[in-house]
Design a protein around this motif. Structure first.
Motif, short mmCIF file in Angstrom:
data_model
loop_
_atom_site.label_atom_id
_atom_site.label_comp_id
_atom_site.label_asym_id
_atom_site.label_seq_id
_atom_site.Cartn_x
_atom_site.Cartn_y
_atom_site.Cartn_z
N LEU A 81 -31.37 16.81 3.94
CA LEU A 81 -30.05 16.37 4.45
C LEU A 81 -29.30 17.59 4.10
CD1 LEU A 81 -28.18 13.13 4.14
CD2 LEU A 81 -27.26 15.21 2.87
N GLN A 85 -21.61 12.87 3.76
CA GLN A 85 -21.85 12.59 5.10
C GLN A 85 -22.78 13.96 5.45
OE1 GLN A 85 -18.67 12.32 7.90
NE2 GLN A 85 -18.00 10.38 7.04
N THR A 134 -26.51 14.98 8.09
CA THR A 134 -27.87 14.86 8.94
C THR A 134 -29.07 14.87 8.12
OG1 THR A 134 -26.30 15.86 10.92
CG2 THR A 134 -28.74 15.40 11.25
N LEU A 135 -29.63 13.82 8.35
CA LEU A 135 -31.01 13.63 7.53
C LEU A 135 -32.27 13.83 8.62
CD1 LEU A 135 -32.85 12.87 5.01
CD2 LEU A 135 -32.42 10.52 5.94
N TYR A 179 -36.08 13.49 8.27
CA TYR A 179 -37.01 12.63 7.50
C TYR A 179 -38.51 12.66 8.11
CZ TYR A 179 -38.67 9.61 3.70
OH TYR A 179 -39.20 8.93 2.66
N GLN A 225 -27.68 10.28 11.29
CA GLN A 225 -26.49 10.45 10.42
C GLN A 225 -26.72 9.64 9.01
OE1 GLN A 225 -24.04 12.91 10.88
NE2 GLN A 225 -25.89 13.22 12.59
N ALA A 226 -26.24 10.14 8.14
CA ALA A 226 -26.41 9.33 6.81
C ALA A 226 -25.04 9.58 5.90
CB ALA A 226 -27.56 10.08 5.66
N SER A 227 -24.85 8.57 5.22
CA SER A 227 -23.42 8.70 4.42
C SER A 227 -23.69 7.79 3.04
CB SER A 227 -22.21 8.18 5.33
OG SER A 227 -22.51 6.86 5.63
N ARG A 228 -22.57 8.05 2.04
CA ARG A 228 -22.80 7.26 0.79
C ARG A 228 -21.47 7.49 0.33
NH1 ARG A 228 -27.89 9.65 -2.57
NH2 ARG A 228 -29.31 8.79 -1.36
#
Length: 135
Positions: free
Chosen positions: A28, A46, A48-49, A51, A58-61
């Motif tokens: 990421l 935010q 970009t992953l 895998y 797109q990834a977010s936490r």
């Protein structure tokens, strides 16, 4: 010991997910920001992953970091306890039944820090290393 104001601001983020159970490595690249909230600092990530062979996603936490006595506590977005940031050389533990998450931090403040998770259990076997560098 870490203080909340050591984290406030924008950070560049790179994360490597070594998933031994799936035999896949994820990467990421993105940003994280710690900004003032009502009860501490809100951390938003935010990126970009990539895998394995899957299409990039797109990834977010989002987490809440707050001062609790002499410790810094990390909470999930909904307010549930996640972990206490451990002292240098120590680890914190989070049980996500039936899997166990162990985390260590290496702080090179004010410019960088690393967070390393070791996740084990019947469903998981992974090492997740996140490197944060001041933007």
């Amino acid at each position: 010991m870490i203080r909340l104001d050591d984290l406030e601001g924008r950070w560049l983020l790179s994360r490597v997910i070594d998933d031994a159970r799936a035999g896949v490595t994820g990467r990421l690249v993105g940003e994280a920001e710690w900004r003032a909230g009502a009860n501490g600092l809100i951390q938003e990530e935010q990126g970009t992953l990539h895998y394995g062979a899957a299409a990039p996603m797109q990834a977010s936490r989002r987490y809440l970091w707050r001062q609790t006595g002499s410790c810094v506590e990390v909470l999930f977005e909904d307010g549930r306890h996640f972990h206490i940031v451990p002292d240098p050389g120590a680890e914190a533990v989070h049980l996500c039944d039936p899997d166990l998450y162990r985390v260590t931090y290496d702080f090179f403040l004010p410019q960088a820090f690393t967070q390393t998770w070791r996740v084990t259990g019947p469903r998981k076997d992974a090492r997740i290393t996140s490197k944060f560098r001041r933007a």
